[in-house]
Enzyme design. Sequence first.
Site, PDB file in Angstrom:
ATOM      1  N   LYS A  73      68.134  89.012  24.078  1.00 26.67           N
ATOM      2  CA  LYS A  73      67.779  90.344  23.581  1.00 26.67           C
ATOM      3  C   LYS A  73      66.515  90.783  24.315  1.00 26.67           C
ATOM      4  CE  LYS A  73      65.539  92.872  21.154  1.00 26.67           C
ATOM      5  NZ  LYS A  73      64.814  94.069  21.694  1.00 26.67           N
ATOM      6  N   GLU A  91      43.547  92.375  21.081  1.00 26.76           N
ATOM      7  CA  GLU A  91      44.291  92.556  22.324  1.00 26.76           C
ATOM      8  C   GLU A  91      44.608  94.044  22.522  1.00 26.76           C
ATOM      9  OE1 GLU A  91      48.402  91.042  22.720  1.00 26.76           O
ATOM     10  OE2 GLU A  91      47.678  90.071  24.548  1.00 26.76           O
ATOM     11  N   GLU A 129      55.178  82.830  21.767  1.00 28.17           N
ATOM     12  CA  GLU A 129      54.178  83.055  22.809  1.00 28.17           C
ATOM     13  C   GLU A 129      53.641  84.458  22.562  1.00 28.17           C
ATOM     14  OE1 GLU A 129      52.053  81.416  24.801  1.00 28.17           O
ATOM     15  OE2 GLU A 129      53.881  80.234  25.073  1.00 28.17           O
ATOM     16  N   CYS A 142      49.837  88.976  28.845  1.00 28.48           N
ATOM     17  CA  CYS A 142      49.141  88.243  27.772  1.00 28.48           C
ATOM     18  C   CYS A 142      48.021  87.421  28.379  1.00 28.48           C
ATOM     19  CB  CYS A 142      50.065  87.416  26.911  1.00 28.48           C
ATOM     20  SG  CYS A 142      51.567  86.906  27.668  1.00 28.48           S
TER      21      CYS A 142
HETATM   22  C1  UN1 Z   1      52.132  86.940  30.739  1.00 27.29           C
HETATM   23  O1  UN1 Z   1      50.923  86.986  30.896  1.00 27.29           O
HETATM   24  O2  UN1 Z   1      52.683  87.706  29.945  1.00 27.29           O
HETATM   25  O3  UN1 Z   1      50.266  83.666  34.681  1.00 27.29           O
HETATM   26  C2  UN1 Z   1      52.965  85.988  31.528  1.00 27.29           C
HETATM   27  C3  UN1 Z   1      50.758  84.749  34.960  1.00 27.29           C
HETATM   28  C4  UN1 Z   1      52.244  84.902  35.129  1.00 27.29           C
HETATM   29  C5  UN1 Z   1      52.951  84.913  33.814  1.00 27.29           C
HETATM   30  C6  UN1 Z   1      52.208  85.667  32.768  1.00 27.29           C
HETATM   31  N1  UN1 Z   1      52.789  83.919  36.006  1.00 27.29           N
HETATM   32  O4  UN1 Z   1      50.063  85.705  35.071  1.00 27.29           O
END
Ligand code: UN1
Length: 501
Positions: free
Chosen positions: A178, A388, A253, A287
């Site tokens: 999804k 955030e 996550e 993130c």
């Molecule tokens: C994310 O930050 O949502 O480390 C994933 C990174 C990427 C993955 C990030 N390879 O910035």
Amino acid sequence: MPPHPETFKNFIAGEWRAPLTGEHFENRNPADWNDLIGLFPRSGPADVARAVESARRGFERWSRTPAPLRGQVLLRVGQLLAERKEAIARAMTREMGKVLAETRGDVQEGIDTAFYAATEGRRLFGRVVPSELRSKWAMSYRRPIGVAGLITPFNFPLAIPAWKAFPALLCGNAVIFKPAEDVPHTAHLLVEVLLEAGLPPDVIQLVHGPGSVVGRTMVEHPDVPVISFTGSTETGAVIGATCGRMHKRLSLEMGGKNAVIVMPDADLELALDGVLWGAFGTTGQRCTATSRLILHEQIHDRFLRMVCERAERLRLGPGLDERTEVGPLIHEEARNKVASYVGIAREEGATVAIGGEAPGGQALECGWFFRPTVLAGVTPGMRVEQEEIFGPVLSVIRVASLDAAIRVNNDVPYGLSSALYTSDLTTAFRAMTDLDTGITYVNAPTIGAEAHLPFGGVKQTGNGHREGGWEVYDFYSETKVVYVDYSGTLQRAQIDTYSAE
Ligand code: UN1
């Protein structure tokens, strides 16, 4: 503009099918909202029910396919992704906005994850250990679990689904996917690749639609024992409550409030490049984005000036234009949220050093652009220091020592990534040890995780699981233990074990 935009379908029960609801939603380019990419299914609970039924059939078959053969399919997936890298990157930029260099990187992360998964098909280690009894073998091995429901965000439209789906499939599970409503086209292209690579049709299901209906039905469905979710901490909490009640295996996550610390002995030019990339890459929508900059007072004023000067010159534009450095935000709500945080910062007494608003000018007026923003004079505890924002906003905090920097870094609800710039070995090792995050970078920004290492965070960022690396194979498999006693007698563990003759 074509009068009839393409209407896309779900992939359910081995076929591309229109949703049973008969409803669709629009997918538009965030850099130019007049560009309609297509219509995608607004699926309902009945579509999910059908997908689960089919995935259960797929699981029966796929779970019995030897893991090395499953690995061969993933190898082909990696090859097809490599062949289509440019086309997928362009489709991705068009629907979610980040610049082409980054969407190419996103596809590359999927390719890396596929090749890693392919080789794991010949490992998937269990253990054989000595039994405490004679003429008895004791061993453990990995088994598939069942149907895995994957709910993925917009910011890494290929890499994050790959992080979840490839190990889940390699371990022998069936998958219901999804994707975020903002990136259904990339999801469609990924599922086409999986099918062309030879994945049996029932093993993958693609169900488009809103999280509140499709995601929720999947999470609440008794025949989906594994859920993996990347997204907001609020939604993660709701999913966690349901999975807790139903005893499901769940990987979460979620948010981050990542900081770069710059010490007086750092190479400031190097730190500058890192901070700009970490804070404004993906328009801050990672993130792992650098959303706080913790500066030692000895270099604070100088480095803040350096950051503002360069950030002000970053070129905003559509990601499909190779000269663009920063693309748009994903949608109107995201831009409103970012703008509201600028207001909050002002109310809290911080200063908007640069940015803080949408760019003027006609060229960008049909996209969700927002100028790279630096907030100075931020102090620990302010909302812009704790929450955030998920946009191109960097909060700058002044500290008097390394201890204070570490305290400020750690004193937030999240713990995904952190970074420290220094040329001193002792300082580097202090940071590696004391920064309370799942990932720490030394002399590099907070973004840039590699596919073969575990990815995830502590505190409110996650629930203890990791994506990427080997650890994720643990998540998508059940460990079974087998004892074989060929002594021909009843040997009782813990009771008949003590004579060593
Ligand atoms: C994310 O930050 O949502 O480390 C994933 C990174 C990427 C993955 C990030 N390879 O910035």
